[in-house]
Design a protein around this motif. Structure first.
Motif, PDB file in Angstrom:
ATOM      1  N   ILE A 150       0.855  -1.190   0.000  1.00 45.60           N
ATOM      2  CA  ILE A 150       0.000   0.000   0.000  1.00 45.60           C
ATOM      3  C   ILE A 150       0.888   1.237   0.000  1.00 45.60           C
ATOM      4  CG2 ILE A 150      -1.795   1.294   1.219  1.00 45.60           C
ATOM      5  CD1 ILE A 150      -2.649  -1.334   2.521  1.00 45.60           C
ATOM      6  N   TRP A 151       0.691   2.100  -0.983  1.00 47.55           N
ATOM      7  CA  TRP A 151       1.349   3.404  -1.031  1.00 47.55           C
ATOM      8  C   TRP A 151       0.313   4.465  -0.674  1.00 47.55           C
ATOM      9  CZ3 TRP A 151       2.057  -0.353  -4.814  1.00 47.55           C
ATOM     10  CH2 TRP A 151       3.371  -0.818  -4.985  1.00 47.55           C
ATOM     11  N   TYR A 152       0.702   5.476   0.096  1.00 47.14           N
ATOM     12  CA  TYR A 152      -0.268   6.454   0.577  1.00 47.14           C
ATOM     13  C   TYR A 152       0.394   7.819   0.747  1.00 47.14           C
ATOM     14  CZ  TYR A 152       2.120   5.253   4.938  1.00 47.14           C
ATOM     15  OH  TYR A 152       3.085   5.027   5.887  1.00 47.14           O
ATOM     16  N   PRO A 153      -0.414   8.888   0.644  1.00 46.92           N
ATOM     17  CA  PRO A 153       0.115  10.231   0.922  1.00 46.92           C
ATOM     18  C   PRO A 153       0.551  10.314   2.382  1.00 46.92           C
ATOM     19  CG  PRO A 153      -1.984  10.346  -0.248  1.00 46.92           C
ATOM     20  CD  PRO A 153      -1.823   8.928   0.209  1.00 46.92           C
ATOM     21  N   ALA A 154       1.761  10.838   2.614  1.00 50.12           N
ATOM     22  CA  ALA A 154       2.343  10.773   3.952  1.00 50.12           C
ATOM     23  C   ALA A 154       2.865  12.124   4.406  1.00 50.12           C
ATOM     24  CB  ALA A 154       3.478   9.747   3.974  1.00 50.12           C
ATOM     25  N   VAL A 155       3.054  12.200   5.713  1.00 51.79           N
ATOM     26  CA  VAL A 155       3.779  13.288   6.372  1.00 51.79           C
ATOM     27  C   VAL A 155       4.829  12.612   7.248  1.00 51.79           C
ATOM     28  CG1 VAL A 155       1.889  14.963   6.315  1.00 51.79           C
ATOM     29  CG2 VAL A 155       2.023  13.318   8.188  1.00 51.79           C
ATOM     30  N   PRO A 156       5.777  13.374   7.803  1.00 52.91           N
ATOM     31  CA  PRO A 156       6.863  12.728   8.542  1.00 52.91           C
ATOM     32  C   PRO A 156       6.411  11.789   9.652  1.00 52.91           C
ATOM     33  CG  PRO A 156       7.432  15.010   8.107  1.00 52.91           C
ATOM     34  CD  PRO A 156       6.023  14.827   7.633  1.00 52.91           C
ATOM     35  N   ASP A 157       5.264  12.054  10.263  1.00 53.63           N
ATOM     36  CA  ASP A 157       4.859  11.202  11.387  1.00 53.63           C
ATOM     37  C   ASP A 157       3.726  10.250  11.043  1.00 53.63           C
ATOM     38  OD1 ASP A 157       2.968  13.143  11.073  1.00 53.63           O
ATOM     39  OD2 ASP A 157       2.729  13.574  13.213  1.00 53.63           O
ATOM     40  N   GLY A 158       3.455  10.037   9.739  1.00 54.34           N
ATOM     41  CA  GLY A 158       2.425   9.061   9.389  1.00 54.34           C
ATOM     42  C   GLY A 158       1.675   9.413   8.127  1.00 54.34           C
ATOM     43  N   VAL A 159       0.382   9.094   8.122  1.00 56.92           N
ATOM     44  CA  VAL A 159      -0.465   9.329   6.952  1.00 56.92           C
ATOM     45  C   VAL A 159      -0.876  10.800   6.917  1.00 56.92           C
ATOM     46  CG1 VAL A 159      -2.557   8.590   5.750  1.00 56.92           C
ATOM     47  CG2 VAL A 159      -1.328   6.966   7.215  1.00 56.92           C
ATOM     48  N   ALA A 160      -0.884  11.389   5.734  1.00 58.57           N
ATOM     49  CA  ALA A 160      -1.299  12.788   5.585  1.00 58.57           C
ATOM     50  C   ALA A 160      -2.754  12.958   6.017  1.00 58.57           C
ATOM     51  CB  ALA A 160      -1.124  13.238   4.140  1.00 58.57           C
ATOM     52  N   ALA A 161      -3.088  14.156   6.459  1.00 60.24           N
ATOM     53  CA  ALA A 161      -4.447  14.448   6.903  1.00 60.24           C
ATOM     54  C   ALA A 161      -5.422  14.350   5.738  1.00 60.24           C
ATOM     55  CB  ALA A 161      -4.508  15.842   7.521  1.00 60.24           C
ATOM     56  N   GLY A 162      -6.619  13.857   6.015  1.00 56.73           N
ATOM     57  CA  GLY A 162      -7.664  13.796   5.009  1.00 56.73           C
ATOM     58  C   GLY A 162      -7.999  12.370   4.611  1.00 56.73           C
ATOM     59  N   ARG A 163      -9.076  12.251   3.838  1.00 52.62           N
ATOM     60  CA  ARG A 163      -9.458  10.968   3.237  1.00 52.62           C
ATOM     61  C   ARG A 163      -9.078  10.986   1.762  1.00 52.62           C
ATOM     62  NH1 ARG A 163     -12.649   7.138   5.606  1.00 52.62           N
ATOM     63  NH2 ARG A 163     -13.650   7.686   7.585  1.00 52.62           N
ATOM     64  N   PHE A 164      -8.574   9.857   1.274  1.00 56.03           N
ATOM     65  CA  PHE A 164      -8.074   9.790  -0.090  1.00 56.03           C
ATOM     66  C   PHE A 164      -8.759   8.655  -0.849  1.00 56.03           C
ATOM     67  CE2 PHE A 164      -4.725  11.403   2.667  1.00 56.03           C
ATOM     68  CZ  PHE A 164      -4.420  12.603   2.048  1.00 56.03           C
ATOM     69  N   PRO A 165      -9.160   8.898  -2.113  1.00 57.09           N
ATOM     70  CA  PRO A 165      -9.698   7.815  -2.932  1.00 57.09           C
ATOM     71  C   PRO A 165      -8.700   6.675  -3.055  1.00 57.09           C
ATOM     72  CG  PRO A 165     -10.074   9.946  -3.976  1.00 57.09           C
ATOM     73  CD  PRO A 165      -9.145  10.195  -2.827  1.00 57.09           C
ATOM     74  N   VAL A 166      -9.221   5.490  -3.308  1.00 55.96           N
ATOM     75  CA  VAL A 166      -8.421   4.268  -3.312  1.00 55.96           C
ATOM     76  C   VAL A 166      -8.322   3.707  -4.728  1.00 55.96           C
ATOM     77  CG1 VAL A 166      -8.341   1.873  -2.512  1.00 55.96           C
ATOM     78  CG2 VAL A 166      -8.978   3.710  -0.919  1.00 55.96           C
ATOM     79  N   ILE A 167      -7.131   3.282  -5.111  1.00 56.23           N
ATOM     80  CA  ILE A 167      -6.895   2.600  -6.384  1.00 56.23           C
ATOM     81  C   ILE A 167      -6.380   1.202  -6.076  1.00 56.23           C
ATOM     82  CG2 ILE A 167      -5.659   2.617  -8.582  1.00 56.23           C
ATOM     83  CD1 ILE A 167      -5.151   5.668  -8.006  1.00 56.23           C
ATOM     84  N   VAL A 168      -7.034   0.181  -6.622  1.00 55.26           N
ATOM     85  CA  VAL A 168      -6.536  -1.190  -6.521  1.00 55.26           C
ATOM     86  C   VAL A 168      -5.771  -1.481  -7.806  1.00 55.26           C
ATOM     87  CG1 VAL A 168      -7.157  -3.624  -6.351  1.00 55.26           C
ATOM     88  CG2 VAL A 168      -8.417  -1.906  -5.024  1.00 55.26           C
ATOM     89  N   TYR A 169      -4.472  -1.762  -7.670  1.00 54.15           N
ATOM     90  CA  TYR A 169      -3.612  -1.939  -8.845  1.00 54.15           C
ATOM     91  C   TYR A 169      -3.185  -3.401  -8.974  1.00 54.15           C
ATOM     92  CZ  TYR A 169      -0.206  -1.254 -12.459  1.00 54.15           C
ATOM     93  OH  TYR A 169       0.460  -1.338 -13.652  1.00 54.15           O
ATOM     94  N   SER A 170      -3.404  -3.983 -10.160  1.00 50.66           N
ATOM     95  CA  SER A 170      -3.109  -5.391 -10.410  1.00 50.66           C
ATOM     96  C   SER A 170      -1.919  -5.545 -11.354  1.00 50.66           C
ATOM     97  CB  SER A 170      -4.330  -6.075 -11.029  1.00 50.66           C
ATOM     98  OG  SER A 170      -5.431  -6.042 -10.128  1.00 50.66           O
ATOM     99  N   HIS A 171      -0.954  -6.345 -10.930  1.00 54.23           N
ATOM    100  CA  HIS A 171       0.245  -6.587 -11.739  1.00 54.23           C
ATOM    101  C   HIS A 171      -0.029  -7.600 -12.852  1.00 54.23           C
ATOM    102  CE1 HIS A 171       0.908 -10.591  -9.998  1.00 54.23           C
ATOM    103  NE2 HIS A 171       0.733 -10.071  -8.794  1.00 54.23           N
TER     104      HIS A 171
END
Length: 302
Positions: free
Chosen positions: A67-88
């Motif tokens: 799982i890759w996610y928008p981050a800040v130094p101490d964890g997940v960035a503030a807010g809710r983010f849409p989700v993408i399911v990516y298939s290899h």
């Protein structure tokens, strides 16, 4: 495409390196299917965090997930983010697609990528035809993400906008993506990106959702005719980005001339469909305007 032809294509479909790319597209300017996210699309880009987990580790189909996610130094960035399911694709793994998935995460999306039990690189028992079972793995992952979002002890709790989901994938992962858009799929699956792939039996039914196809016209693994046949079957708004004289995925590698148009197109497509960003929809025709390299076409819902 009949089941025999599908399996014949999948048997030969081996992943060519997958990295973010930017595409050119003409597209609509209003998000379809009702309001996606109530939040504004982010301006600028985020630092990207990454975590791994395994779903059902003791089951017959354990599913490692990155799982890759928008981050800040101490964890997940503030807010809710849409989700993408990516298939290899076949004989690949999520980390081999990180050039693409991290750029999507930096643009304000959480990207969850499963490593499929029988088609990932290093699988104890490699079974190409198991692609037909992978859409169900993706839905299993979405259910797990719902549990994480509701778990106060999990770092992602409260950060996942599971009312705005997209599916995306390359090669066999593109077929997997198409297989999620079947009769009865939830309306929260709002968009799909099929890269060098096509449709599984039963694909492109249920609630209408915009689909973006990306395909090299010289692809000898999954011929462009397979992608175009899938494009022709979609009932909702759809766009087709052709990478002229390009193969199965070199245009997904940073530094390749096709990379920038594919990346720009996919990000604006995701912003338009998941955030309701009409400006991003309006940019789609210009994103891929590289006449010697790309050709873009689109059509509304039927």
């Amino acid at each position: 495409m009949g089941a025999g032809r599908l399996i014949a294509v999948l048997v030969t479909a081996l992943l060519a390196g997958c990295a973010p790319a930017t595409a050119v597209a003409d597209g609509p300017t209003a998000a379809p299917g009702g309001p996606p996210s109530a939040r504004r699309a982010p301006e600028g880009s985020y630092v990207v965090g990454v975590r791994t987990l395994t779903l059902d580790p003791r089951s017959a189909r354990p599913l490692p997930v990155t799982i890759w996610y928008p981050a800040v130094p101490d964890g997940v960035a503030a807010g809710r983010f849409p989700v993408i399911v990516y298939s290899h694709g076949l004989d690949s793994r999520p980390e081999l697609h990180a050039e693409l998935t991290t750029r999507w995460a930096a643009a304000g999306f959480v990207v969850a990528a499963p490593a499929f039990p029988h088609t990932r690189r290093g699988a104890p028992r490699f079974i190409r035809a198991d692609v037909r079972n992978q859409p169900a793995d993706c839905w299993r992952l979405i259910r797990q993400l719902s549990r994480l979002d509701a778990d106060p002890a999990d770092p992602l709790a409260g950060h996942l906008d599971l009312a705005s989901i997209a599916a995306a994938g390359h090669s066999a992962g593109g077929f997997t993506t198409a297989g999620m858009f079947t009769e009865g799929h939830p309306a929260r699956l709002r968009a799909g990106i099929i890269i060098a792939g096509g449709g599984l039996p039963g694909s492109f039914a249920g609630p209408v959702a915009p689909l973006l196809f990306v395909h090299g016209t010289a692809d000898q693994v999954v011929p462009v005719t397979v992608g175009r046949a899938a494009y022709g079957r979609t009932p909702g708004p759809a766009a087709f980005l052709s990478l002229l004289d390009q193969d199965h995925g070199a245009y997904l590698t940073p530094g390749h001339p096709g990379f920038a148009p594919v990346l720009a197109t996919t990000i604006d497509f995701l912003r338009w469909t998941l955030y309701g960003d009409s400006a991003a929809g309006a940019r789609l025709p210009a994103d891929a305007r590289t006449p010697a390299l790309t050709h873009y076409e689109s059509r509304p819902a039927r």
